[in-house]
Design a protein around this motif. Sequence first.
Motif, PDB file in Angstrom:
ATOM      1  N   ASP A 144       0.825  -1.210   0.000  1.00 44.37           N
ATOM      2  CA  ASP A 144       0.000   0.000   0.000  1.00 44.37           C
ATOM      3  C   ASP A 144       0.860   1.261   0.000  1.00 44.37           C
ATOM      4  OD1 ASP A 144      -2.305  -1.506  -0.020  1.00 44.37           O
ATOM      5  OD2 ASP A 144      -2.648  -1.359   2.141  1.00 44.37           O
ATOM      6  N   ALA A 145       2.045   1.163   0.616  1.00 44.51           N
ATOM      7  CA  ALA A 145       2.947   2.318   0.674  1.00 44.51           C
ATOM      8  C   ALA A 145       3.842   2.406  -0.551  1.00 44.51           C
ATOM      9  CB  ALA A 145       3.806   2.242   1.937  1.00 44.51           C
ATOM     10  N   GLY A 146       3.712   1.446  -1.474  1.00 43.27           N
ATOM     11  CA  GLY A 146       4.537   1.443  -2.664  1.00 43.27           C
ATOM     12  C   GLY A 146       5.947   0.911  -2.439  1.00 43.27           C
ATOM     13  N   ASP A 147       6.181   0.265  -1.297  1.00 41.38           N
ATOM     14  CA  ASP A 147       7.508  -0.267  -0.956  1.00 41.38           C
ATOM     15  C   ASP A 147       7.523  -1.759  -1.266  1.00 41.38           C
ATOM     16  OD1 ASP A 147       9.937  -0.984   0.078  1.00 41.38           O
ATOM     17  OD2 ASP A 147       9.601  -0.123   2.074  1.00 41.38           O
ATOM     18  N   LEU A 148       7.735  -2.095  -2.525  1.00 41.04           N
ATOM     19  CA  LEU A 148       7.648  -3.490  -2.941  1.00 41.04           C
ATOM     20  C   LEU A 148       8.820  -4.324  -2.420  1.00 41.04           C
ATOM     21  CD1 LEU A 148       6.440  -3.004  -6.631  1.00 41.04           C
ATOM     22  CD2 LEU A 148       5.073  -3.450  -4.582  1.00 41.04           C
ATOM     23  N   GLU A 149       9.993  -3.716  -2.254  1.00 41.38           N
ATOM     24  CA  GLU A 149      11.144  -4.467  -1.740  1.00 41.38           C
ATOM     25  C   GLU A 149      10.878  -4.964  -0.322  1.00 41.38           C
ATOM     26  OE1 GLU A 149      11.316  -1.588  -3.270  1.00 41.38           O
ATOM     27  OE2 GLU A 149      12.446  -2.053  -5.100  1.00 41.38           O
ATOM     28  N   THR A 150      10.282  -4.100   0.519  1.00 41.94           N
ATOM     29  CA  THR A 150       9.956  -4.515   1.886  1.00 41.94           C
ATOM     30  C   THR A 150       8.877  -5.590   1.873  1.00 41.94           C
ATOM     31  OG1 THR A 150      10.572  -2.376   2.824  1.00 41.94           O
ATOM     32  CG2 THR A 150       9.048  -3.726   4.102  1.00 41.94           C
ATOM     33  N   ALA A 151       7.915  -5.461   0.974  1.00 44.18           N
ATOM     34  CA  ALA A 151       6.876  -6.483   0.861  1.00 44.18           C
ATOM     35  C   ALA A 151       7.494  -7.826   0.485  1.00 44.18           C
ATOM     36  CB  ALA A 151       5.845  -6.062  -0.176  1.00 44.18           C
ATOM     37  N   GLN A 152       8.430  -7.791  -0.442  1.00 43.16           N
ATOM     38  CA  GLN A 152       9.106  -9.027  -0.852  1.00 43.16           C
ATOM     39  C   GLN A 152       9.836  -9.660   0.331  1.00 43.16           C
ATOM     40  OE1 GLN A 152      11.513  -9.460  -4.653  1.00 43.16           O
ATOM     41  NE2 GLN A 152      13.184  -9.369  -3.189  1.00 43.16           N
ATOM     42  N   THR A 153      10.546  -8.848   1.085  1.00 43.76           N
ATOM     43  CA  THR A 153      11.275  -9.365   2.248  1.00 43.76           C
ATOM     44  C   THR A 153      10.337  -9.981   3.271  1.00 43.76           C
ATOM     45  OG1 THR A 153      13.026  -7.713   1.951  1.00 43.76           O
ATOM     46  CG2 THR A 153      12.840  -8.740   4.124  1.00 43.76           C
ATOM     47  N   SER A 154       9.183  -9.353   3.504  1.00 48.75           N
ATOM     48  CA  SER A 154       8.223  -9.869   4.480  1.00 48.75           C
ATOM     49  C   SER A 154       7.677 -11.229   4.054  1.00 48.75           C
ATOM     50  CB  SER A 154       7.079  -8.872   4.673  1.00 48.75           C
ATOM     51  OG  SER A 154       7.550  -7.665   5.232  1.00 48.75           O
ATOM     52  N   TYR A 155       7.329 -11.348   2.773  1.00 50.10           N
ATOM     53  CA  TYR A 155       6.812 -12.634   2.297  1.00 50.10           C
ATOM     54  C   TYR A 155       7.903 -13.704   2.326  1.00 50.10           C
ATOM     55  CZ  TYR A 155       2.301 -10.814   0.731  1.00 50.10           C
ATOM     56  OH  TYR A 155       1.037 -10.281   0.669  1.00 50.10           O
ATOM     57  N   GLU A 156       9.141 -13.329   2.011  1.00 46.26           N
ATOM     58  CA  GLU A 156      10.244 -14.292   2.067  1.00 46.26           C
ATOM     59  C   GLU A 156      10.461 -14.783   3.498  1.00 46.26           C
ATOM     60  OE1 GLU A 156      12.927 -12.717  -1.731  1.00 46.26           O
ATOM     61  OE2 GLU A 156      13.354 -12.004   0.301  1.00 46.26           O
ATOM     62  N   LYS A 184       7.521 -20.741   7.427  1.00 40.55           N
ATOM     63  CA  LYS A 184       6.511 -21.746   7.109  1.00 40.55           C
ATOM     64  C   LYS A 184       6.539 -22.001   5.600  1.00 40.55           C
ATOM     65  CE  LYS A 184       1.559 -22.694   7.709  1.00 40.55           C
ATOM     66  NZ  LYS A 184       0.248 -22.112   8.128  1.00 40.55           N
ATOM     67  N   PRO A 185       7.369 -22.931   5.147  1.00 43.38           N
ATOM     68  CA  PRO A 185       7.533 -23.158   3.704  1.00 43.38           C
ATOM     69  C   PRO A 185       6.245 -23.525   2.978  1.00 43.38           C
ATOM     70  CG  PRO A 185       9.306 -24.202   4.935  1.00 43.38           C
ATOM     71  CD  PRO A 185       8.309 -23.738   5.948  1.00 43.38           C
ATOM     72  N   ASN A 186       5.262 -24.052   3.680  1.00 43.08           N
ATOM     73  CA  ASN A 186       4.002 -24.436   3.046  1.00 43.08           C
ATOM     74  C   ASN A 186       2.943 -23.334   3.115  1.00 43.08           C
ATOM     75  OD1 ASN A 186       4.956 -27.010   2.392  1.00 43.08           O
ATOM     76  ND2 ASN A 186       4.397 -27.820   4.400  1.00 43.08           N
ATOM     77  N   ASP A 187       3.348 -22.112   3.415  1.00 43.90           N
ATOM     78  CA  ASP A 187       2.419 -20.989   3.513  1.00 43.90           C
ATOM     79  C   ASP A 187       1.976 -20.583   2.103  1.00 43.90           C
ATOM     80  OD1 ASP A 187       1.119 -18.547   3.838  1.00 43.90           O
ATOM     81  OD2 ASP A 187       2.454 -17.884   5.446  1.00 43.90           O
ATOM     82  N   ALA A 188       0.827 -21.097   1.681  1.00 39.79           N
ATOM     83  CA  ALA A 188       0.352 -20.861   0.314  1.00 39.79           C
ATOM     84  C   ALA A 188       0.084 -19.384   0.056  1.00 39.79           C
ATOM     85  CB  ALA A 188      -0.904 -21.682   0.049  1.00 39.79           C
TER      86      ALA A 188
END
Length: 318
Positions: free
Chosen positions: A191-203, A209-213
């Motif tokens: 929402d803040a336009g910070d895609l790099e931080t979003a990527q890090t959070s999902y990683e 939890k490797p099975n987190d769909a």
Amino acid sequence: MSQNSPMSPNGPSGINLRGAVDLSALKNRATAPATAAAAGAPAGGSPYAVDVNEQSFQEFVQLSQQVPVVVALGSARSQQSATVTALLEKIINEYGGQLALGRVDVDSSPQIAQAFGVTAVPTVVALIKGQPVPMFEGELPEEQVKEFFAELLKVAASNGVTGNLGGAKDPAAAEPPPLPPLHQAARDAIDAGDLETAQTSYEKALAEKPNDADAKIGLAQVHLMLRTAQINVLQAEEFRTRAAGDPDDLEAALAVADLDVTGGHVEDALARLVKFIALHFGPEREDARLRLLELYEVVGVSDPRVSASRQTLARALF
């Protein structure tokens, strides 16, 4: 994919346009009776319609978390655009707050048109949870347009988007559970336009939890948004020209597939990569296969177009 066929949404549109739009006329209807709509379409507009531009588009996209939003992409130079928009406003009124309409002038907001892959006006698309839902181009009879809207509401309901801007609420609807902390952090970053931080959070979520769909889908969506954010209008045209002229150009094939998914042309994107895989071997085939699998996540693994593509992929591989 047919331009006149709605799709099942499973991710963000990939459009990262920030700004503020006066949606008060729409939002206020969620706490007040929809008397104007109940009385019929007013001459010259709809209480559920707003003008949208590149600065205001992101907030309008957010409204698609509550109700399906229809985007009318037209031009002031096109009488057909005006006719189609007037018809959309009339039909939107009849739904009494179940849908919202955004009017986009492609001449003054070319980036929105590019994001949707618009090649002609008028073009009508929709958004559900931020995901583009292709509808139709040109002028259609009213009854046919209503059929598209009816199908759009079915797709929205299947994805949990059942709000009403007129204040009607489903008494059986429960508040959704809160997102896990890393998922919420990723959503806030998007929402803040910070895609790099979003990527890090999902990683991080996947590391825990490797099975987190949901994290896997979110990461695939963010990857797509990061890639397409680097492509401007001229580069997009260059990639399309290269892909059309050279079937061995992997970079162009991957870029055009990304652009097609972002613009809602899902079947075209998946077919392009399957064809590349069928014609190539070695590292290039594997790169295309991995990108295709990631786009499956973006579109949704249960989407019928993904199921059909998987069958074609199996034949190409074996």
